[in-house]
Design a protein around this motif. Structure first.
Motif, PDB file in Angstrom:
ATOM      1  N   GLN A   1       3.070   9.988  -6.202  1.00 26.69           N
ATOM      2  CA  GLN A   1       3.238  11.432  -6.049  1.00 26.69           C
ATOM      3  C   GLN A   1       4.224  11.913  -6.952  1.00 26.69           C
ATOM      4  OE1 GLN A   1       2.182  13.194  -2.900  1.00 26.69           O
ATOM      5  NE2 GLN A   1       0.541  11.722  -3.670  1.00 26.69           N
ATOM      6  N   ASP A   2       4.112  13.051  -7.063  1.00 26.82           N
ATOM      7  CA  ASP A   2       4.864  13.967  -8.077  1.00 26.82           C
ATOM      8  C   ASP A   2       6.253  13.647  -7.389  1.00 26.82           C
ATOM      9  OD1 ASP A   2       6.760  15.789  -9.069  1.00 26.82           O
ATOM     10  OD2 ASP A   2       5.181  16.969  -9.706  1.00 26.82           O
ATOM     11  N   GLY A   3       7.344  13.122  -7.886  1.00 28.44           N
ATOM     12  CA  GLY A   3       8.612  12.939  -7.343  1.00 28.44           C
ATOM     13  C   GLY A   3       9.537  14.067  -7.362  1.00 28.44           C
TER      14      GLY A   3
ATOM     15  N   ILE B   1       0.849  -1.269  -0.032  1.00 31.73           N
ATOM     16  CA  ILE B   1       0.064   0.064   0.053  1.00 31.73           C
ATOM     17  C   ILE B   1       0.829   1.303   0.023  1.00 31.73           C
ATOM     18  CG2 ILE B   1      -1.588   1.385   1.461  1.00 31.73           C
ATOM     19  CD1 ILE B   1      -2.823  -1.497   2.135  1.00 31.73           C
ATOM     20  N   ALA B   2       1.664   1.316   1.028  1.00 36.40           N
ATOM     21  CA  ALA B   2       2.607   2.456   0.963  1.00 36.40           C
ATOM     22  C   ALA B   2       3.396   2.771  -0.415  1.00 36.40           C
ATOM     23  CB  ALA B   2       3.714   2.365   2.006  1.00 36.40           C
ATOM     24  N   LEU B   3       3.856   1.735  -1.070  1.00 37.16           N
ATOM     25  CA  LEU B   3       4.685   2.121  -2.163  1.00 37.16           C
ATOM     26  C   LEU B   3       3.549   2.531  -3.332  1.00 37.16           C
ATOM     27  CD1 LEU B   3       7.230  -1.008  -2.185  1.00 37.16           C
ATOM     28  CD2 LEU B   3       7.655   1.152  -1.850  1.00 37.16           C
ATOM     29  N   GLU B   4       2.392   1.937  -3.301  1.00 33.88           N
ATOM     30  CA  GLU B   4       1.341   2.426  -4.424  1.00 33.88           C
ATOM     31  C   GLU B   4       1.043   3.620  -3.886  1.00 33.88           C
ATOM     32  OE1 GLU B   4      -2.962   1.203  -5.232  1.00 33.88           O
ATOM     33  OE2 GLU B   4      -1.524  -0.512  -5.498  1.00 33.88           O
ATOM     34  N   VAL B   5       0.968   4.082  -2.751  1.00 31.85           N
ATOM     35  CA  VAL B   5       0.531   5.357  -2.552  1.00 31.85           C
ATOM     36  C   VAL B   5       1.530   6.451  -2.647  1.00 31.85           C
ATOM     37  CG1 VAL B   5      -0.110   7.038  -0.298  1.00 31.85           C
ATOM     38  CG2 VAL B   5      -1.228   4.726  -0.623  1.00 31.85           C
ATOM     39  N   CYS B   6       2.713   6.233  -2.535  1.00 31.29           N
ATOM     40  CA  CYS B   6       3.790   7.155  -2.512  1.00 31.29           C
ATOM     41  C   CYS B   6       4.210   7.175  -4.134  1.00 31.29           C
ATOM     42  CB  CYS B   6       5.151   6.701  -1.532  1.00 31.29           C
ATOM     43  SG  CYS B   6       4.432   7.227   0.153  1.00 31.29           S
ATOM     44  N   GLY B   7       4.161   5.988  -4.625  1.00 35.35           N
ATOM     45  CA  GLY B   7       4.559   5.835  -5.976  1.00 35.35           C
ATOM     46  C   GLY B   7       3.686   6.877  -6.998  1.00 35.35           C
TER      47      GLY B   7
ATOM     48  N   GLY C   1      -0.008  15.696  -5.671  1.00 35.82           N
ATOM     49  CA  GLY C   1       0.976  16.858  -5.719  1.00 35.82           C
ATOM     50  C   GLY C   1       1.175  17.113  -4.121  1.00 35.82           C
ATOM     51  N   PHE C   2       0.875  16.187  -3.476  1.00 36.33           N
ATOM     52  CA  PHE C   2       0.956  16.418  -1.721  1.00 36.33           C
ATOM     53  C   PHE C   2       2.269  16.566  -1.257  1.00 36.33           C
ATOM     54  CE2 PHE C   2       1.161  14.872   2.576  1.00 36.33           C
ATOM     55  CZ  PHE C   2       0.102  15.713   3.275  1.00 36.33           C
ATOM     56  N   LEU C   3       3.030  15.598  -1.613  1.00 35.15           N
ATOM     57  CA  LEU C   3       4.620  15.659  -0.870  1.00 35.15           C
ATOM     58  C   LEU C   3       5.446  16.725  -1.686  1.00 35.15           C
ATOM     59  CD1 LEU C   3       5.281  11.615  -0.712  1.00 35.15           C
ATOM     60  CD2 LEU C   3       4.677  13.448   1.057  1.00 35.15           C
ATOM     61  N   LYS C   4       5.190  17.224  -2.936  1.00 35.36           N
ATOM     62  CA  LYS C   4       6.039  18.132  -3.648  1.00 35.36           C
ATOM     63  C   LYS C   4       5.524  19.217  -2.968  1.00 35.36           C
ATOM     64  CE  LYS C   4       6.745  20.584  -7.990  1.00 35.36           C
ATOM     65  NZ  LYS C   4       5.966  21.791  -7.664  1.00 35.36           N
TER      66      LYS C   4
ATOM     67  N   ARG D   1       8.662   2.699  -9.366  1.00 36.62           N
ATOM     68  CA  ARG D   1       9.014   3.567 -10.370  1.00 36.62           C
ATOM     69  C   ARG D   1       9.250   4.941  -9.679  1.00 36.62           C
ATOM     70  NH1 ARG D   1       9.974  -0.553 -12.470  1.00 36.62           N
ATOM     71  NH2 ARG D   1       9.040  -1.434 -14.070  1.00 36.62           N
ATOM     72  N   GLY D   2       9.563   5.019  -8.557  1.00 32.62           N
ATOM     73  CA  GLY D   2       9.729   6.081  -7.791  1.00 32.62           C
ATOM     74  C   GLY D   2      10.994   6.513  -7.376  1.00 32.62           C
ATOM     75  N   GLY D   3      11.859   6.149  -8.173  1.00 31.79           N
ATOM     76  CA  GLY D   3      13.624   6.400  -7.898  1.00 31.79           C
ATOM     77  C   GLY D   3      14.316   5.590  -6.999  1.00 31.79           C
ATOM     78  N   ALA D   4      15.220   5.936  -6.243  1.00 32.46           N
ATOM     79  CA  ALA D   4      16.043   4.981  -5.514  1.00 32.46           C
ATOM     80  C   ALA D   4      15.164   4.504  -4.304  1.00 32.46           C
ATOM     81  CB  ALA D   4      17.319   5.726  -4.889  1.00 32.46           C
ATOM     82  N   ILE D   5      15.270   3.242  -3.819  1.00 33.29           N
ATOM     83  CA  ILE D   5      14.753   2.611  -2.831  1.00 33.29           C
ATOM     84  C   ILE D   5      15.666   1.764  -2.043  1.00 33.29           C
ATOM     85  CG2 ILE D   5      13.640   0.867  -4.374  1.00 33.29           C
ATOM     86  CD1 ILE D   5      11.137   1.110  -2.571  1.00 33.29           C
ATOM     87  N   ARG D   6      15.613   1.623  -0.742  1.00 30.08           N
ATOM     88  CA  ARG D   6      16.561   0.505  -0.254  1.00 30.08           C
ATOM     89  C   ARG D   6      15.657   0.212   1.059  1.00 30.08           C
ATOM     90  NH1 ARG D   6      21.141   3.205   2.706  1.00 30.08           N
ATOM     91  NH2 ARG D   6      20.359   5.243   2.333  1.00 30.08           N
ATOM     92  N   LEU D   7      16.059  -1.238   1.216  1.00 29.85           N
ATOM     93  CA  LEU D   7      15.792  -1.759   2.491  1.00 29.85           C
ATOM     94  C   LEU D   7      16.741  -1.534   3.626  1.00 29.85           C
ATOM     95  CD1 LEU D   7      13.682  -3.565   3.805  1.00 29.85           C
ATOM     96  CD2 LEU D   7      15.112  -5.783   3.015  1.00 29.85           C
ATOM     97  N   VAL D   8      16.008  -0.861   4.755  1.00 20.37           N
ATOM     98  CA  VAL D   8      16.943  -0.970   5.957  1.00 20.37           C
ATOM     99  C   VAL D   8      16.767  -1.859   6.839  1.00 20.37           C
ATOM    100  CG1 VAL D   8      17.544   0.823   7.857  1.00 20.37           C
ATOM    101  CG2 VAL D   8      16.798   1.730   5.738  1.00 20.37           C
TER     102      VAL D   8
END
Length: 358
Positions: A64-66, A56-62, A150-153, A95-102
Motif C-alpha cells: 500500500q501507498d504509505g 499475508i497481512a504484511l505482504e498485503v499492507c506492505g 492506493g486503497f488505504l491512502k 518496508r512499510g514504516g514503524a512496526i511493533r508487536l503488541v
C-alpha cells in the motif's frame, strides 16, 4: 483461580460468559500517550497459531501507498516464542514504516487460550487501541486481501474529508440494524476510525455481547453497540465495495474447528482456504493444525475424515468460495508461483463440485 479452572475445563469459560465480569475488568482505557500524530495506525489482529496470516497481512499492507500511515501494530491472540521469532523475521523485511508487536496483558493471554474467536478479536482491538499513537486506526481483517495499492491512502483521506469517526467499506451483515433505525452502522472490517471515538466508550462496550439500545434487545457484534450510540452523521461508508477480496469468518471457522470433536463439515471451504494459503505462502515448517491437502481431499468422499465436504449446503456454497478464490488469483496480489500452487491445490474440488470457471 481462573487459570486452575481453565485447566480443569469449562468453568472459566462459563465465568467469563457473564457480562458483569467484563464491565468490571474492562471498564477503563490506559492513559492516552499524549498528543496524537495525524494519520492512521494499521491494527493487525492475527491468530498466533496461524503465522501464515501475519505473512499475508504484511505482504498485503506492505504494497500500500504509505502516505498518512503512522505505524503498524501486530496483535496476536496468543503469543509464544515461536510466533515472536516469525514476527522478528518478518519485521526485518518490512518496508512499510514503524512496526511493533503488541503483547496482551495476562488476562487477555489467558482468555486467548480459550479460543473464542469473537472475544479474541475484541481483546486484540482493545490492546491495539491502547497502544495507538495516531489520530486514526485501520482495523485490518486477516482474511481480506487489498488489491488496489492506493486503497488505504484514499480510505483515510475520505474519512478525513467527511469528518467521519467511523468510515466503513461494507454494510453490516446483520439486517436488524437497518430494520430498527440504525442504517448508518458499518461492518468492522477495514473500518477507519478515530482512536478517540473508540476510547470515548468503555472497552467492554465494544465487545460482542447481548444487550439493548433504545429499549430494543439485540446481540451486538464487535464495535456495533458504540456505533448505535453514535450520531448517524458521524459514521459514513463508501458507496460500493472496491479494491479488495474478502473471504469472511475464516479465523472464526478455524477456532470452531479446533474446539470440535469428530468429523467437521467445512461448509464454506474456509479450512481449505487456510490450507491453500499455507501451501502458497509458508515454507517455514510450522506445524499447523489444519489438515494437509491430501487429507482434506479425502473428505470429499470419506465421511470418517476429520474434515468433510459432503453436505448439500456445502455443495451449494462452492461457487461463491471458488469465485472469490478466482478473483484473488486474478487480482495481481499473488505471484505466479502462488497462483499455480493454489490452482493445482483446488483442482480436485473443482472436479468434485463441477466448477468450470467464473
Amino acid at each position: 483461580m481462573c487459570r486452575g479452572l481453565l485447566v480443569e475445563g469449562g468453568w472459566c469459560e462459563a465465568l467469563m460468559g457473564k457480562g458483569a465480569i467484563y464491565e468490571l475488568m474492562f471498564s477503563r482505557w490506559r492513559p492516552a500517550p499524549g498528543r496524537r500524530e495525524a494519520g492512521y495506525t494499521i491494527l493487525m489482529p492475527v491468530p498466533g497459531d496461524l503465522p501464515v496470516f501475519l505473512k499475508i497481512a504484511l505482504e498485503v499492507c506492505g504494497r500500500q501507498d504509505g502516505t498518512h500511515r503512522v505505524e503498524t501494530l501486530v496483535v496476536p491472540d496468543q503469543l509464544g516464542r515461536a510466533f515472536e521469532g516469525v514476527f522478528e523475521k518478518c519485521a526485518e523485511g518490512w518496508r512499510g514504516g514503524a512496526i511493533r508487536l503488541v503483547k496482551m496483558k495476562s488476562l487477555g493471554r489467558l482468555l486467548g487460550r480459550l479460543k473464542n474467536p469473537h472475544r479474541n478479536y475484541w481483546l486484540q482491538l482493545v490492546h491495539g487501541v491502547n497502544e495507538a499513537r495516531s489520530t486514526h486506526a485501520l482495523l485490518h481483517d486477516a482474511d481480506l486481501f487489498i488489491c488496489d495499492p492506493g486503497f488505504l491512502k484514499a480510505h483515510y483521506e475520505e474519512a478525513e474529508g467527511r469528518q467521519a469517526v467511523c468510515m466503513g467499506v461494507s454494510e453490516v451483515w446483520d439486517k436488524w440494524y437497518a430494520e430498527n433505525g440504525f442504517k448508518h452502522i458499518v461492518a468492522t472490517w477495514e473500518m477507519m476510525c478515530e482512536v478517540e471515538w473508540f476510547r470515548s466508550f468503555r472497552p467492554w462496550q465494544h465487545r460482542g455481547h447481548h444487550g439493548g439500545v433504545g429499549g430494543k434487545p439485540h446481540t451486538f457484534d464487535v464495535t456495533l453497540l458504540p456505533q448505535c450510540l453514535t450520531s448517524p452523521e458521524r459514521i459514513s461508508r463508501h458507496e460500493k465495495e472496491w479494491g479488495f477480496v474478502h473471504f469472511n469468518y475464516v479465523v472464526c471457522t478455524y477456532r470452531w474447528f479446533q474446539r470440535s470433536r469428530g468429523a467437521y463439515e467445512d461448509e464454506h471451504f474456509r479450512l481449505l482456504l487456510v490450507r491453500l494459503l499455507i501451501d502458497a505462502y509458508d515454507r517455514s515448517g510450522w506445524e499447523y493444525e489444519v489438515p494437509a491437502l491430501k487429507k482434506l481431499e479425502r473428505g470429499l468422499s470419506d465421511e470418517g475424515s476429520r474434515v468433510t465436504y459432503r453436505g448439500k449446503k456445502t455443495a451449494g456454497n462452492y461457487p461463491e468460495f471458488r469465485n472469490k478464490l478466482h478473483d484473488l488469483m486474478m487480482s495481481g496480489t499473488l505471484d505466479k508461483e502462488k497462483v499455480e500452487i493454489m490452482s493445482s491445490g483446488v483442482m480436485r474440488f473443482d472436479r468434485a463440485f463441477g466448477w468450470r470457471g467464473a
